[in-house]
Design a protein around this motif. Structure first.
Motif, PDB file in Angstrom:
ATOM      1  N   LEU A 134      37.044 -26.258 -33.851  1.00 21.90           N
ATOM      2  CA  LEU A 134      37.778 -25.325 -34.707  1.00 21.90           C
ATOM      3  C   LEU A 134      38.954 -26.039 -35.386  1.00 21.90           C
ATOM      4  CD1 LEU A 134      38.359 -22.377 -35.671  1.00 21.90           C
ATOM      5  CD2 LEU A 134      39.819 -22.175 -33.657  1.00 21.90           C
ATOM      6  N   LYS A 135      39.699 -26.815 -34.608  1.00 24.05           N
ATOM      7  CA  LYS A 135      40.845 -27.544 -35.163  1.00 24.05           C
ATOM      8  C   LYS A 135      40.394 -28.563 -36.209  1.00 24.05           C
ATOM      9  CE  LYS A 135      44.022 -25.515 -32.789  1.00 24.05           C
ATOM     10  NZ  LYS A 135      44.957 -24.612 -33.454  1.00 24.05           N
ATOM     11  N   GLU A 136      39.256 -29.222 -35.978  1.00 24.13           N
ATOM     12  CA  GLU A 136      38.749 -30.181 -36.958  1.00 24.13           C
ATOM     13  C   GLU A 136      38.329 -29.465 -38.243  1.00 24.13           C
ATOM     14  OE1 GLU A 136      35.717 -32.223 -34.721  1.00 24.13           O
ATOM     15  OE2 GLU A 136      37.113 -33.813 -34.144  1.00 24.13           O
ATOM     16  N   ARG A 137      37.727 -28.292 -38.096  1.00 22.96           N
ATOM     17  CA  ARG A 137      37.342 -27.518 -39.273  1.00 22.96           C
ATOM     18  C   ARG A 137      38.589 -27.075 -40.051  1.00 22.96           C
ATOM     19  NH1 ARG A 137      33.574 -24.660 -37.076  1.00 22.96           N
ATOM     20  NH2 ARG A 137      34.874 -22.943 -36.357  1.00 22.96           N
ATOM     21  N   GLU A 138      39.620 -26.641 -39.331  1.00 21.59           N
ATOM     22  CA  GLU A 138      40.882 -26.261 -39.981  1.00 21.59           C
ATOM     23  C   GLU A 138      41.497 -27.457 -40.706  1.00 21.59           C
ATOM     24  OE1 GLU A 138      43.338 -24.652 -36.895  1.00 21.59           O
ATOM     25  OE2 GLU A 138      42.329 -22.703 -36.921  1.00 21.59           O
ATOM     26  N   LYS A 139      41.421 -28.634 -40.075  1.00 24.63           N
ATOM     27  CA  LYS A 139      41.958 -29.853 -40.693  1.00 24.63           C
ATOM     28  C   LYS A 139      41.184 -30.180 -41.969  1.00 24.63           C
ATOM     29  CE  LYS A 139      40.824 -34.041 -39.788  1.00 24.63           C
ATOM     30  NZ  LYS A 139      40.459 -35.322 -39.292  1.00 24.63           N
ATOM     31  N   ASP A 140      39.861 -30.042 -41.922  1.00 22.56           N
ATOM     32  CA  ASP A 140      39.044 -30.309 -43.103  1.00 22.56           C
ATOM     33  C   ASP A 140      39.379 -29.339 -44.237  1.00 22.56           C
ATOM     34  OD1 ASP A 140      37.817 -32.374 -41.756  1.00 22.56           O
ATOM     35  OD2 ASP A 140      36.035 -31.210 -41.213  1.00 22.56           O
ATOM     36  N   GLU A 141      39.591 -28.070 -43.885  1.00 20.57           N
ATOM     37  CA  GLU A 141      39.967 -27.081 -44.895  1.00 20.57           C
ATOM     38  C   GLU A 141      41.341 -27.412 -45.480  1.00 20.57           C
ATOM     39  OE1 GLU A 141      39.753 -23.293 -42.924  1.00 20.57           O
ATOM     40  OE2 GLU A 141      37.563 -23.355 -42.789  1.00 20.57           O
ATOM     41  N   TYR A 144      28.980 -35.053 -18.822  1.00 14.30           N
ATOM     42  CA  TYR A 144      30.355 -34.708 -19.192  1.00 14.30           C
ATOM     43  C   TYR A 144      30.346 -33.538 -20.154  1.00 14.30           C
ATOM     44  CZ  TYR A 144      34.958 -34.971 -21.315  1.00 14.30           C
ATOM     45  OH  TYR A 144      36.203 -34.658 -21.783  1.00 14.30           O
ATOM     46  N   GLN A 145      31.152 -32.546 -19.852  1.00 13.52           N
ATOM     47  CA  GLN A 145      31.319 -31.384 -20.724  1.00 13.52           C
ATOM     48  C   GLN A 145      32.812 -31.182 -20.968  1.00 13.52           C
ATOM     49  OE1 GLN A 145      28.816 -29.606 -22.117  1.00 13.52           O
ATOM     50  NE2 GLN A 145      30.293 -28.389 -23.225  1.00 13.52           N
ATOM     51  N   TYR A 146      33.251 -31.358 -22.229  1.00 13.62           N
ATOM     52  CA  TYR A 146      34.666 -31.186 -22.565  1.00 13.62           C
ATOM     53  C   TYR A 146      34.965 -29.699 -22.643  1.00 13.62           C
ATOM     54  CZ  TYR A 146      39.033 -31.588 -25.229  1.00 13.62           C
ATOM     55  OH  TYR A 146      40.335 -31.488 -25.656  1.00 13.62           O
ATOM     56  N   LYS A 147      35.953 -29.262 -21.864  1.00 13.80           N
ATOM     57  CA  LYS A 147      36.229 -27.833 -21.760  1.00 13.80           C
ATOM     58  C   LYS A 147      36.843 -27.244 -23.031  1.00 13.80           C
ATOM     59  CE  LYS A 147      40.251 -29.146 -19.070  1.00 13.80           C
ATOM     60  NZ  LYS A 147      40.782 -29.168 -17.719  1.00 13.80           N
ATOM     61  N   PHE A 148      37.430 -28.091 -23.880  1.00 16.90           N
ATOM     62  CA  PHE A 148      38.034 -27.600 -25.118  1.00 16.90           C
ATOM     63  C   PHE A 148      37.223 -28.026 -26.351  1.00 16.90           C
ATOM     64  CE2 PHE A 148      41.941 -28.036 -22.403  1.00 16.90           C
ATOM     65  CZ  PHE A 148      42.154 -26.675 -22.256  1.00 16.90           C
ATOM     66  N   ALA A 149      35.925 -28.231 -26.176  1.00 17.35           N
ATOM     67  CA  ALA A 149      35.084 -28.710 -27.282  1.00 17.35           C
ATOM     68  C   ALA A 149      35.093 -27.728 -28.456  1.00 17.35           C
ATOM     69  CB  ALA A 149      33.656 -28.947 -26.800  1.00 17.35           C
ATOM     70  N   ARG A 150      35.012 -26.458 -28.156  1.00 14.53           N
ATOM     71  CA  ARG A 150      35.006 -25.461 -29.238  1.00 14.53           C
ATOM     72  C   ARG A 150      36.355 -25.417 -29.956  1.00 14.53           C
ATOM     73  NH1 ARG A 150      31.809 -20.248 -26.728  1.00 14.53           N
ATOM     74  NH2 ARG A 150      29.765 -21.245 -26.668  1.00 14.53           N
ATOM     75  N   VAL A 151      37.420 -25.529 -29.178  1.00 12.81           N
ATOM     76  CA  VAL A 151      38.761 -25.517 -29.780  1.00 12.81           C
ATOM     77  C   VAL A 151      38.929 -26.745 -30.681  1.00 12.81           C
ATOM     78  CG1 VAL A 151      41.246 -25.560 -29.322  1.00 12.81           C
ATOM     79  CG2 VAL A 151      39.736 -24.211 -27.862  1.00 12.81           C
TER      80      VAL A 151
END
Length: 147
Positions: A13-20, A3-10
């Motif tokens: 990125l969103k998780e990093r933005e949430k952490d910030e 399984y490869q999630y097509k929006f894994a990078r997005v």
């Protein structure tokens, strides 16, 4: 087939933005608490000073001492007004960062939900392929036995 999630990078990125956003919010809360604590101390100091002055007035104070106390209380009130404005600004800033954090949380949850549905779709596709392969094997076994 993996399984490869097509929006894994997005999603990352969103998780990093949430952490910030979380870090920024926590910093704003800390600053709000510091300013509010200082305001509380000043209000407490003013209250104690007024109580002291009231007690001293009963015992008798000179006009110079009364003026000195009034001037000190006046300066303290200016400082209190300044800190009240700072508390309001800090609260507004904290609320703004809380809203941003909530928005980031919602965005992350949306991508996580998409990932869950995509994974379910992937599992269903695997099951379909597996069933088709089993059917093909069954047909081949039947054909080989029948010959």
């Amino acid at each position: 087939m993996t399984y490869q999630y097509k929006f894994a990078r997005v999603l990352a990125l969103k998780e990093r933005e949430k952490d910030e956003a979380l870090f920024t919010y926590q910093d704003a809360v800390k600053k709000f608490e510091e300013v509010a604590e200082k305001l509380y101390e000043l209000l407490r100091k003013k209250e104690d000073l007024e109580a002291f002055q009231s007690a001293e007035l009963k015992n008798g104070l000179s006009i110079v001492e009364i003026r000195h106390h009034q001037q000190f209380i006046g300066n303290l009130e200016k400082t209190i007004n300044h800190y009240q404005k700072m508390v309001i600004n800090a609260r507004n800033r904290m609320n703004l960062f809380q809203e941003k954090l909530m928005e980031k949380n919602i965005e992350v949850k949306k991508f996580e939900k998409i990932r869950e549905k995509d994974f379910e779709h992937f599992l269903n596709s695997l099951k379909t392929i597996e069933n088709k392969q089993m059917d093909d094997i069954s047909i081949q076994l039947y054909m080989n036995r029948g010959s």
